[in-house]
Design a protein around this motif. Structure first.
Motif, short mmCIF file in Angstrom:
data_model
loop_
_atom_site.label_atom_id
_atom_site.label_comp_id
_atom_site.label_asym_id
_atom_site.label_seq_id
_atom_site.Cartn_x
_atom_site.Cartn_y
_atom_site.Cartn_z
N UNK A 2 -25.93 -7.96 6.86
CA UNK A 2 -24.63 -8.64 6.91
C UNK A 2 -23.55 -7.71 6.39
N UNK A 3 -22.32 -8.04 6.71
CA UNK A 3 -21.16 -7.27 6.26
C UNK A 3 -20.15 -8.23 5.67
N UNK A 4 -19.86 -8.04 4.38
CA UNK A 4 -18.90 -8.90 3.70
C UNK A 4 -17.58 -8.14 3.54
N UNK A 5 -16.54 -8.64 4.21
CA UNK A 5 -15.23 -8.00 4.17
C UNK A 5 -14.28 -8.88 3.36
N UNK A 6 -13.61 -8.28 2.40
CA UNK A 6 -12.58 -8.98 1.62
C UNK A 6 -11.24 -8.34 1.93
N UNK A 7 -10.27 -9.16 2.30
CA UNK A 7 -8.93 -8.67 2.59
C UNK A 7 -7.99 -9.16 1.49
N UNK A 8 -7.34 -8.22 0.81
CA UNK A 8 -6.37 -8.61 -0.22
C UNK A 8 -5.00 -8.79 0.45
N UNK A 9 -4.41 -9.94 0.24
CA UNK A 9 -3.10 -10.23 0.85
C UNK A 9 -2.14 -10.70 -0.23
N UNK A 10 -0.85 -10.62 0.09
CA UNK A 10 0.17 -11.01 -0.88
C UNK A 10 1.20 -11.95 -0.26
N UNK A 11 1.57 -12.93 -1.05
CA UNK A 11 2.64 -13.86 -0.68
C UNK A 11 3.94 -13.29 -1.23
N UNK A 12 4.87 -12.96 -0.34
CA UNK A 12 6.09 -12.25 -0.75
C UNK A 12 7.34 -13.04 -0.36
N UNK A 37 2.82 -11.20 3.52
CA UNK A 37 3.42 -9.88 3.71
C UNK A 37 3.04 -9.34 5.08
N UNK A 38 4.04 -8.92 5.83
CA UNK A 38 3.82 -8.45 7.20
C UNK A 38 2.80 -7.31 7.25
N UNK A 39 2.87 -6.41 6.29
CA UNK A 39 1.94 -5.28 6.28
C UNK A 39 0.51 -5.72 6.02
N UNK A 40 0.33 -6.86 5.37
CA UNK A 40 -1.02 -7.39 5.14
C UNK A 40 -1.59 -8.02 6.41
N UNK A 41 -0.74 -8.42 7.34
CA UNK A 41 -1.24 -8.96 8.60
C UNK A 41 -2.06 -7.91 9.35
N UNK A 42 -1.67 -6.64 9.22
CA UNK A 42 -2.44 -5.57 9.86
C UNK A 42 -3.82 -5.45 9.23
N UNK A 43 -3.90 -5.67 7.92
CA UNK A 43 -5.19 -5.61 7.24
C UNK A 43 -6.09 -6.75 7.72
N UNK A 44 -5.53 -7.94 7.84
CA UNK A 44 -6.31 -9.07 8.34
C UNK A 44 -6.79 -8.79 9.76
N UNK A 45 -5.91 -8.26 10.59
CA UNK A 45 -6.28 -7.95 11.97
C UNK A 45 -7.44 -6.97 12.04
N UNK A 46 -7.38 -5.90 11.26
CA UNK A 46 -8.46 -4.91 11.29
C UNK A 46 -9.76 -5.48 10.76
N UNK A 125 1.07 -1.31 1.74
CA UNK A 125 1.95 -1.64 0.63
C UNK A 125 2.41 -3.08 0.82
N UNK A 126 2.97 -3.67 -0.20
CA UNK A 126 3.59 -4.98 -0.05
C UNK A 126 5.03 -4.79 0.39
N UNK A 127 5.58 -5.77 1.07
CA UNK A 127 6.95 -5.63 1.56
C UNK A 127 7.99 -5.97 0.49
N UNK A 128 7.54 -6.40 -0.69
CA UNK A 128 8.51 -6.63 -1.77
C UNK A 128 8.49 -5.49 -2.78
N UNK A 129 7.34 -5.15 -3.32
CA UNK A 129 7.27 -4.07 -4.30
C UNK A 129 7.23 -2.69 -3.66
N UNK A 130 6.59 -2.59 -2.49
CA UNK A 130 6.45 -1.35 -1.70
C UNK A 130 5.91 -0.17 -2.51
N UNK A 131 5.09 -0.42 -3.51
CA UNK A 131 4.55 0.66 -4.32
C UNK A 131 3.39 1.37 -3.61
N UNK A 132 2.51 0.61 -2.96
CA UNK A 132 1.41 1.20 -2.23
C UNK A 132 0.30 1.77 -3.10
N UNK A 133 0.22 1.38 -4.37
CA UNK A 133 -0.77 1.95 -5.27
C UNK A 133 -1.96 1.04 -5.54
#
Length: 265
Positions: A2-12, A37-46, A125-133
């Motif tokens: 099995x493959x367990x994928x966790x996607x971290x997303x943010x409410x911005x 966060x729009x950039x997290x939608x790409x993570x969910x998609x992948x 990165x998140x679309x509010x903090x945009x730190x990417x770290x």
């Protein structure tokens, strides 16, 4: 297998809204609408694409979306669930108010470990903090490899492979699972939730955890314990009236002169 994928997303906060700071110089979330966060939608998609590919090859795959935030952050989870994620985890605790990226990475790491994972996927990165770290901090806390800023990602034979595009060249990267990856907005357009997906999301499980569930003390998170904070803030100046050029035969010259005075030409 099995493959367990966790996607971290943010409410911005909605970037199109009129955002303000609260008295403690954190974003006043009650004063503006929020969204996934729009950039997290790409993570969910992948994550969904990888899960679909693995299932096509006879591997069980599960996608869990995970967020840290106030009660309204469940809206971000519902969006991801309606896109096709299987289940969700919401970390909510009043003591988390004002937590910075370092504290957030601690909470995410504990939650990811509790949920169980083979692969963690984040947005670039998140679309509010945009730190990417946060992806790098999360990988460090988990003690696993990080493969960040990928525009292409796949999983096969117990490893994650991806392409990172730079200004002058592209790199092919690979890491054994478990691992943490982040994807860019070039990784592929995120799907729109279908009506069927929206209805199905209402029946998908959403777990709620707080700091005690993760074994984290309040003095490890929160604004008072943050390594970074806002010292001061000022309202953005109101827009001033623009310069109006009336064309009475000399409009072109006046426009050229204005552009030159602003060093645009």
């Amino acid at each position: 297998m099995s493959l367990r994928i966790v996607v971290t997303v943010k409410y911005v906060p909605d970037a199109t809204g009129d955002r303000h700071f609260a008295d403690d110089l954190t974003v006043d979330r009650d004063d503006v609408d929020g969204l996934l966060s729009e950039l997290d939608e790409y993570a969910v998609e992948q994550a969904l694409r990888i899960a679909e590919d693995r299932r096509d090859h006879g591997v069980d795959a599960e996608v869990t979306v995970l967020t840290v935030g106030p009660e309204d952050a469940r809206d971000a989870l519902r969006k991801a669930l309606s896109m096709g994620a299987d289940k969700a985890v919401h970390i909510e605790d009043e003591e988390l108010h004002g937590t910075d990226a370092i504290g957030t990475s601690l909470v995410l790491a504990k939650a990811v470990e509790k949920a169980g994972y083979d692969l963690v996927i984040s947005g670039m990165a998140s679309t509010d903090g945009t730190m990417g770290v946060v992806p790098a901090l999360l990988a460090e806390r988990l003690g696993v490899p990080q493969v960040t800023l990928l525009s292409e990602v796949s999983v096969e034979d117990g490893a994650v492979t991806g392409r990172r595009d730079g200004d002058a060249a592209s790199e092919q990267l690979q890491a054994p699972l478990p691992a943490v990856v982040s994807v860019t907005d070039r990784s592929g357009e995120a799907r729109y939730p279908s009506f069927k997906g929206i209805m199905a999301a209402k029946k998908k499980p959403v777990e709620s955890w707080d700091l005690s569930d993760l074994g984290i003390d309040a003095d490890e998170v929160g604004l008072a314990n943050a390594y970074t904070s806002v010292e001061s803030a000022a309202e953005r100046p109101a827009r001033t009236a623009g310069t109006i050029v009336k064309d009475e035969g000399e409009g072109g010259r006046q426009l050229a002169g204005f552009l030159a005075s602003q060093k645009f030409v």
